[in-house]
Design a protein around this motif. Structure first.
Motif, mmCIF file in Angstrom:
data_model
loop_
_atom_site.group_PDB
_atom_site.id
_atom_site.type_symbol
_atom_site.label_atom_id
_atom_site.label_comp_id
_atom_site.label_asym_id
_atom_site.label_seq_id
_atom_site.Cartn_x
_atom_site.Cartn_y
_atom_site.Cartn_z
ATOM 1 N N ASN A 171 4.708 5.447 -2.788
ATOM 2 C CA ASN A 171 3.503 5.900 -2.090
ATOM 3 C C ASN A 171 2.325 4.964 -2.331
ATOM 4 O O ASN A 171 1.556 4.649 -1.422
ATOM 5 N N ARG A 172 2.189 4.503 -3.576
ATOM 6 C CA ARG A 172 1.109 3.563 -3.896
ATOM 7 C C ARG A 172 1.287 2.254 -3.129
ATOM 8 O O ARG A 172 0.302 1.664 -2.642
ATOM 9 N N GLU A 187 0.415 2.730 0.601
ATOM 10 C CA GLU A 187 -1.041 2.814 0.753
ATOM 11 C C GLU A 187 -1.693 1.424 0.705
ATOM 12 O O GLU A 187 -2.703 1.174 1.366
ATOM 13 N N LYS A 188 -1.099 0.539 -0.082
ATOM 14 C CA LYS A 188 -1.650 -0.812 -0.236
ATOM 15 C C LYS A 188 -1.302 -1.718 0.934
ATOM 16 O O LYS A 188 -2.020 -2.703 1.215
#
Length: 276
Positions: free
Chosen positions: A184-185, A188-189
């Motif tokens: 997820n991180r 998002e990036k």
């Protein structure tokens, strides 16, 4: 219960059950002794956890021994004492002078150890497909034990590891949570123009930080992130080039908790998706 160093993940009772299961498989396969050099097998059998697999090392399991025997580099013996709970008599270091020695080899001393235990004529199973059980390891062992009978153990311990205990399943579920968090991180990036290595840095940070109550470990595989035409092949990593304005990217990563992995792959499309 883990110690302050993070070791002692499993009870001695669980290690005893694992050893008993391996011995049953050894009996069925006709082995008196197995030599385990696969780092994952060494860890599963004893708890040994050291970044030392680049030199010869192994765990011995004999049908008549109550506990496995760790054999490895002298400077790594302290790691075995910290992580395994094995008695001192079952932690056997080889001489430091044998590291990268062109004539002698650490497995010369392993053969000597096996002979000293009275196992010189044993039926010995070795891990012929283990990445770190090199041709030279095998040759030195065979030369040093001319009366023994060697055979491939056909991943005997790997198959014993296949069915997970409840304690292992807890760690795998925690690894899954870490993996989801890292993915997820990363997503998002991921934006057009963001350098690929910045996305990877986000992944490594999330993998190491873990989730509340479960810190992360290093993974056995680095993040894979082919971009554009690279998505037509599975095992490319990343560069410092920017992500494109349009096209595909694939992310394949793992979350890791106390060496237990959970993997996940996702495809990300930038720009307007093509017509189906």
């Amino acid at each position: 219960m883990a110690t302050a160093n993070g070791f002692g993940t499993f009870t001695q009772a669980e290690y005893g059950q694992r050893l008993a299961g391996v011995k049953t498989r050894m009996q069925k396969a006709g082995f008196d002794l197995i030599v385990c050099q696969d780092p994952a097998n060494m860890c599963w059998l004893t708890g040994y956890d050291g970044w030392s697999f680049y030199v010869p090392q192994c765990v011995l399991v004999h049908l008549e021994e109550d506990r496995p025997i760790w054999f490895g580099r002298a400077q790594d013996a302290k790691s075995a004492r910290l992580t395994t709970g094995l008695p001192e008599t079952n932690i056997v270091p080889f001489s430091e002078r044998l590291v990268q020695q062109p004539v002698e080899h650490p497995y010369d001393e392993l053969a000597q150890l096996i002979r000293s235990r009275g196992w010189g004529k044993a039926r010995i199973g070795v891990e012929m497909d283990a990445h770190y059980y090199t041709a030279r390891c095998h040759a030195q062992l065979v030369e040093g034990l001319p009366d023994a009978h060697f055979a491939n153990n056909h991943d005997l311990v790997n198959w014993a590891r296949l069915v997970k205990s409840e304690a292992e399943l807890v760690l795998i579920r925690e690894a899954g949570a870490i993996c989801t968090h890292a993915m997820n991180r990363a997503i998002e990036k991921m934006r057009p123009g963001v350098p690929q290595n910045h996305v990877i840095a986000e992944i490594y940070h999330a993998q190491s930080m873990g989730v509340p109550g479960a810190g992360g470990d290093y993974a056995a595989i680095c993040p894979l992130m082919p971009v554009g035409e690279g998505t037509s092949t599975p095992h490319l990593t990343w560069s410092d080039a920017p992500l494109p304005d349009s096209g595909l990217t694939i992310l394949e990563i793992a979350g890791v908790r106390r060496r237990y992995h959970a993997a996940l792959t996702r495809t990300v499309h930038f720009g307007k998706p093509p017509q189906a």
